[in-house]
Design a protein around this motif. Structure first.
Motif, PDB file in Angstrom:
ATOM      1  N   GLY A  53       0.810  -1.212   0.000  1.00 45.13           N
ATOM      2  CA  GLY A  53       0.000   0.000   0.000  1.00 45.13           C
ATOM      3  C   GLY A  53       0.842   1.259   0.000  1.00 45.13           C
ATOM      4  N   ASP A  54       0.635   2.108   0.996  1.00 46.57           N
ATOM      5  CA  ASP A  54       1.336   3.389   1.067  1.00 46.57           C
ATOM      6  C   ASP A  54       2.763   3.263   1.606  1.00 46.57           C
ATOM      7  OD1 ASP A  54      -0.900   4.674   0.102  1.00 46.57           O
ATOM      8  OD2 ASP A  54      -1.688   5.138   2.098  1.00 46.57           O
ATOM      9  N   HIS A  55       3.140   2.090   2.064  1.00 44.76           N
ATOM     10  CA  HIS A  55       4.490   1.896   2.593  1.00 44.76           C
ATOM     11  C   HIS A  55       5.477   1.647   1.456  1.00 44.76           C
ATOM     12  CE1 HIS A  55       3.340   1.487   6.877  1.00 44.76           C
ATOM     13  NE2 HIS A  55       2.221   1.001   6.379  1.00 44.76           N
ATOM     14  N   GLN A  56       6.600   2.344   1.496  1.00 40.62           N
ATOM     15  CA  GLN A  56       7.664   2.046   0.544  1.00 40.62           C
ATOM     16  C   GLN A  56       8.166   0.630   0.812  1.00 40.62           C
ATOM     17  OE1 GLN A  56      10.922   4.836   0.562  1.00 40.62           O
ATOM     18  NE2 GLN A  56      12.183   3.600  -0.813  1.00 40.62           N
ATOM     19  N   LEU A  57       8.421  -0.120  -0.254  1.00 43.96           N
ATOM     20  CA  LEU A  57       8.846  -1.510  -0.132  1.00 43.96           C
ATOM     21  C   LEU A  57      10.257  -1.680  -0.674  1.00 43.96           C
ATOM     22  CD1 LEU A  57       8.110  -4.481   0.577  1.00 43.96           C
ATOM     23  CD2 LEU A  57       7.246  -4.696  -1.779  1.00 43.96           C
ATOM     24  N   ARG A  58      11.098  -2.367   0.085  1.00 47.67           N
ATOM     25  CA  ARG A  58      12.444  -2.700  -0.342  1.00 47.67           C
ATOM     26  C   ARG A  58      12.624  -4.210  -0.233  1.00 47.67           C
ATOM     27  NH1 ARG A  58      15.499   2.331   2.862  1.00 47.67           N
ATOM     28  NH2 ARG A  58      14.723   3.953   1.432  1.00 47.67           N
ATOM     29  N   ILE A  59      13.148  -4.814  -1.301  1.00 45.05           N
ATOM     30  CA  ILE A  59      13.359  -6.263  -1.348  1.00 45.05           C
ATOM     31  C   ILE A  59      14.850  -6.537  -1.497  1.00 45.05           C
ATOM     32  CG2 ILE A  59      12.880  -8.411  -2.555  1.00 45.05           C
ATOM     33  CD1 ILE A  59      10.420  -7.335  -1.233  1.00 45.05           C
ATOM     34  N   GLU A  60      15.422  -7.183  -0.490  1.00 46.35           N
ATOM     35  CA  GLU A  60      16.846  -7.510  -0.486  1.00 46.35           C
ATOM     36  C   GLU A  60      17.074  -8.913  -1.038  1.00 46.35           C
ATOM     37  OE1 GLU A  60      20.489  -7.836   2.782  1.00 46.35           O
ATOM     38  OE2 GLU A  60      18.629  -6.785   3.294  1.00 46.35           O
ATOM     39  N   HIS A  61      18.029  -9.020  -1.937  1.00 49.78           N
ATOM     40  CA  HIS A  61      18.430 -10.289  -2.555  1.00 49.78           C
ATOM     41  C   HIS A  61      17.212 -11.043  -3.114  1.00 49.78           C
ATOM     42  CE1 HIS A  61      21.377 -13.260  -3.521  1.00 49.78           C
ATOM     43  NE2 HIS A  61      20.856 -14.193  -2.764  1.00 49.78           N
ATOM     44  N   PRO A  62      16.527 -10.439  -4.078  1.00 50.58           N
ATOM     45  CA  PRO A  62      15.298 -11.062  -4.597  1.00 50.58           C
ATOM     46  C   PRO A  62      15.532 -12.369  -5.338  1.00 50.58           C
ATOM     47  CG  PRO A  62      15.923  -9.154  -5.922  1.00 50.58           C
ATOM     48  CD  PRO A  62      16.792  -9.135  -4.709  1.00 50.58           C
ATOM     49  N   LEU A  63      16.731 -12.550  -5.867  1.00 49.18           N
ATOM     50  CA  LEU A  63      17.065 -13.774  -6.602  1.00 49.18           C
ATOM     51  C   LEU A  63      18.535 -14.081  -6.405  1.00 49.18           C
ATOM     52  CD1 LEU A  63      18.740 -12.543  -9.237  1.00 49.18           C
ATOM     53  CD2 LEU A  63      16.441 -12.056 -10.033  1.00 49.18           C
ATOM     54  N   ASP A  64      18.912 -15.308  -6.683  1.00 50.01           N
ATOM     55  CA  ASP A  64      20.313 -15.702  -6.583  1.00 50.01           C
ATOM     56  C   ASP A  64      20.705 -16.429  -7.857  1.00 50.01           C
ATOM     57  OD1 ASP A  64      22.833 -16.908  -5.984  1.00 50.01           O
ATOM     58  OD2 ASP A  64      22.378 -16.703  -3.856  1.00 50.01           O
ATOM     59  N   ALA A  65      21.629 -15.826  -8.613  1.00 52.93           N
ATOM     60  CA  ALA A  65      22.030 -16.379  -9.901  1.00 52.93           C
ATOM     61  C   ALA A  65      23.276 -17.252  -9.819  1.00 52.93           C
ATOM     62  CB  ALA A  65      22.263 -15.242 -10.901  1.00 52.93           C
ATOM     63  N   GLY A  66      23.857 -17.403  -8.627  1.00 52.96           N
ATOM     64  CA  GLY A  66      24.916 -18.379  -8.446  1.00 52.96           C
ATOM     65  C   GLY A  66      26.341 -17.901  -8.568  1.00 52.96           C
ATOM     66  N   SER A  67      26.555 -16.675  -9.048  1.00 45.88           N
ATOM     67  CA  SER A  67      27.902 -16.111  -9.120  1.00 45.88           C
ATOM     68  C   SER A  67      27.764 -14.594  -9.200  1.00 45.88           C
ATOM     69  CB  SER A  67      28.665 -16.619 -10.346  1.00 45.88           C
ATOM     70  OG  SER A  67      28.118 -16.085 -11.550  1.00 45.88           O
ATOM     71  N   ARG A  68      28.882 -13.899  -8.976  1.00 39.91           N
ATOM     72  CA  ARG A  68      28.808 -12.439  -8.989  1.00 39.91           C
ATOM     73  C   ARG A  68      28.369 -11.895 -10.342  1.00 39.91           C
ATOM     74  NH1 ARG A  68      34.186  -8.985  -8.812  1.00 39.91           N
ATOM     75  NH2 ARG A  68      34.128  -9.687 -10.982  1.00 39.91           N
ATOM     76  N   ASP A  69      29.005 -12.314 -11.413  1.00 41.59           N
ATOM     77  CA  ASP A  69      28.695 -11.757 -12.721  1.00 41.59           C
ATOM     78  C   ASP A  69      27.274 -12.107 -13.160  1.00 41.59           C
ATOM     79  OD1 ASP A  69      31.241 -10.747 -12.698  1.00 41.59           O
ATOM     80  OD2 ASP A  69      32.065 -12.214 -14.107  1.00 41.59           O
ATOM     81  N   ALA A  70      26.869 -13.340 -12.899  1.00 38.97           N
ATOM     82  CA  ALA A  70      25.501 -13.735 -13.237  1.00 38.97           C
ATOM     83  C   ALA A  70      24.495 -12.975 -12.390  1.00 38.97           C
ATOM     84  CB  ALA A  70      25.327 -15.241 -13.046  1.00 38.97           C
ATOM     85  N   GLN A  71      24.850 -12.707 -11.126  1.00 32.93           N
ATOM     86  CA  GLN A  71      23.954 -11.959 -10.241  1.00 32.93           C
ATOM     87  C   GLN A  71      23.768 -10.532 -10.741  1.00 32.93           C
ATOM     88  OE1 GLN A  71      22.301 -13.327  -7.882  1.00 32.93           O
ATOM     89  NE2 GLN A  71      21.539 -11.684  -6.574  1.00 32.93           N
ATOM     90  N   ILE A  72      24.853  -9.899 -11.160  1.00 33.70           N
ATOM     91  CA  ILE A  72      24.757  -8.538 -11.693  1.00 33.70           C
ATOM     92  C   ILE A  72      23.856  -8.512 -12.927  1.00 33.70           C
ATOM     93  CG2 ILE A  72      26.084  -6.723 -12.861  1.00 33.70           C
ATOM     94  CD1 ILE A  72      28.404  -7.403 -10.935  1.00 33.70           C
ATOM     95  N   GLN A  73      24.038  -9.479 -13.805  1.00 33.23           N
ATOM     96  CA  GLN A  73      23.234  -9.527 -15.023  1.00 33.23           C
ATOM     97  C   GLN A  73      21.754  -9.743 -14.703  1.00 33.23           C
ATOM     98  OE1 GLN A  73      24.527 -12.564 -17.754  1.00 33.23           O
ATOM     99  NE2 GLN A  73      23.140 -11.937 -19.380  1.00 33.23           N
TER     100      GLN A  73
END
Length: 419
Positions: A270-290
Motif C-alpha cells: 500500500g502506502d508503505h515504501q517496499l524494499r526487497i533484499e536479494h530477490p534472486l540468486d544467480a549463483g555467481s557475482r557476474d551472473a547476479q549482476i546480469q
C-alpha cells in the motif's frame, strides 16, 4: 592536538558473537528446524553442525602512551557461501593475531587511520586464511587508536577528516531485524517507531508461498499491525524484506515472474515504501549482476517503485562498484564483515553515493557490541541510506547499541564544534 603514537603490543582475546553461524547450504537443502537448533548434517566446509555458536576475537592494541584501542573480528551468520570466506574459529584466529601479526604491527604509527588500515590489511592478506574477519577487527582497533591520537575521541570525525567528507555528521534511519520472531519482534519495532522494518529472515520457500502468497499475507499483517500499534498517525515505516533469493527460486529463475511477484507484494504494501533484499540468486557475482540488472529494468519499465537491494555476491568494494556501475540495483547492503578492513566499507559507501545507489550499512546478527558501535560511526560520517540495528536477533539490544552510539556521537560533535 594530535599526539604521535605507535603500537607497543597486540593482544587478542577469543570471544562470542551475538547469534549463530548457520550452514545456509544445509538449510536450503532441507535441514529441519528444531527449536533453536537445526537437525541434519552440515555440508559447508568448516561447519561441524548446521547451526554453531558465532564467535569473535577482540583485538587490543596497546599504544605507546598506555591507551588500549579495541576492535572485534567477526563473520556473518551465513559464512562460507555466496563468495564469502570460510567461518573462522576464535581460538585459532586469536593465536595467529598475537603470534604472527602482532610482532609485525609493533612500532606502527596509528595517527593516520587509512594508511595504517591499508598496511595492516596487506600484512593480513599475506598471513591469514580468514583474512576479512581478521582485518575487520584489526581495522576497528586502528580507527579507535587514531581517534584517541587525534584528541577528540570521535571515530566519525576521523573518517570525515581522512576522506574529506564535507557534509556534517547526521543521524541516519535505523532498520531492525526480527529473526524468526516475525510477529512479536515487529510489535517492538512499531512501538519504538523504527524507521525501517522488519528484515523478516525469509529463508525458506514456504515463507514466500506460491506466487508470493505467503509474503503477501505477511505484508498485509504488517500494515494492519502498524496501523493498530503506531504511537503517532504520521509513523509510516519502510517495509524491508530480505528474501535470500527465494522470490527468484519460487519463480524458477524467470525474471518476468519474479517481477510479477514483487509487484504483488508492492500492492500489498500500500502506502508503505517496499524494499526487497536479494530477490534472486544467480549463483555467481557476474551472473547476479546480469540478473539483477534485468529485474531492475523490468520493474522500472512497469513503473514499479520497489527498491531492490544487492546483498550476496557483493562482498568486496570491487563487487559493490560493479553492481553500481552496471545499474543492477537500487541499493547495496555493505555487509561490513564481508568487506574486511573497514576502510573498504567506507570506500564502498562513498562509491555508491557517487553512482546514485543507496548504501545500506549492514553487518550481521553474529557480530558484537564493539563492532556495532564502531560501524555506527561509519554510518553517521558517510550519510548512508539506512543502518542495521545490530548485533543479535532480539532487536532491543542491537537497536539500543546503534541508536545510542549514533546519538552520543552527534551530541559530542555538537558540543566540540566539529560535525
Amino acid at each position: 592536538m594530535t599526539t604521535p603514537l605507535t603500537i607497543a603490543k597486540v593482544i587478542a582475546s577469543p570471544g562470542v558473537g551475538s547469534f549463530f553461524f548457520d550452514d545456509q547450504a544445509a538449510i536450503k537443502a532441507g535441514a529441519v528446524r528444531d527449536g533453536s537448533a537445526y537437525l541434519g548434517n552440515a555440508v559447508t566446509p568448516g561447519f561441524k553442525a548446521v547451526r554453531e555458536p558465532s564467535e569473535s576475537v577482540s583485538v587490543l592494541l596497546v599504544l605507546s602512551d598506555g591507551y588500549i584501542a579495541h576492535g572485534d573480528c567477526a563473520s556473518v551468520q551465513y559464512t562460507g557461501v555466496g563468495g564469502r570466506e570460510p567461518r573462522f574459529h576464535a581460538a585459532d584466529l586469536a593465536r595467529q593475531i598475537e603470534q604472527d601479526l602482532g610482532p609485525r604491527m609493533e612500532g606502527m604509527s596509528v595517527n593516520i587511520f587509512r594508511e595504517a588500515a591499508i598496511t595492516s590489511e596487506r600484512m593480513i592478506n599475506e598471513l591469514f586464511d580468514c583474512k576479512r574477519a581478521a582485518a575487520y577487527g584489526v581495522s576497528q582497533a586502528l580507527l579507535n587508536a587514531a581517534a584517541h591520537a587525534a584528541g577528540h575521541h570521535l571515530m566519525a570525525q576521523v573518517i570525515k577528516d581522512e576522506w574529506d567528507i564535507s557534509t556534517p555528521l547526521a543521524a541516519v534511519p535505523i532498520y531492525g531485524q526480527c529473526g524468526d520472531e516475525r510477529y512479536t519482534t515487529v510489535d517492538k519495532m512499531i512501538l519504538k517507531s523504527v524507521p525501517v522494518l522488519p528484515h523478516g529472515l525469509i529463508n525458506v520457500p514456504d515463507l514466500v508461498g506460491t506466487d508470493g502468497a505467503g509474503l503477501e499475507e505477511y505484508i498485509g499483517w504488517l500494515r494492519a499491525r502498524i496501523s493498530q500499534l503506531r504511537v503517532t498517525p504520521s509513523y509510516q515505516p519502510i517495509i524491508h524484506l530480505d528474501v535470500y533469493g527465494l522470490i527468484g527460486a519460487v519463480a524458477q529463475g524467470d525474471i518476468e515472474q519474479t517481477a510479477n511477484i514483487i509487484q504483488r507484494l508492492e500492492r500489498a504494501a500500500g502506502d508503505h515504501q517496499l524494499r526487497i533484499e536479494h530477490p534472486l540468486d544467480a549463483g555467481s557475482r557476474d551472473a547476479q549482476i546480469q540478473a539483477m540488472a534485468a529485474l531492475r529494468r523490468t520493474l522500472k519499465a512497469r513503473e514499479s517503485k520497489v527498491a531492490i537491494i544487492a546483498d550476496e555476491w557483493a562482498n568486496t568494494a570491487e563487487d559493490v562498484h560493479l553492481f553500481a556501475v552496471a545499474g543492477a540495483t537500487d541499493m547495496v547492503q555493505i555487509k561490513t564483515p564481508d568487506l574486511g578492513s573497514i576502510h573498504n566499507s567506507i570506500d564502498a559507501i562513498l562509491d555508491c553515493h557517487k553512482h546514485g545507489i543507496g548504501p545500506v550499512l549492514g553487518g550481521t546478527c553474529a557480530e558484537t557490541d564493539q563492532s556495532a558501535r564502531t560501524t555506527t560511526h561509519i554510518g553517521v560520517a558517510t550519510g548512508v541510506s539506512q543502518m542495521l540495528a545490530k548485533p543479535g536477533m532480539g532487536f532491543d539490544e542491537g537497536y539500543t547499541i546503534v541508536f545510542n552510539e549514533m546519538n552520543r556521537a552527534l551530541r559530542i560533535a555538537s558540543l566540540i564544534g566539529r560535525s
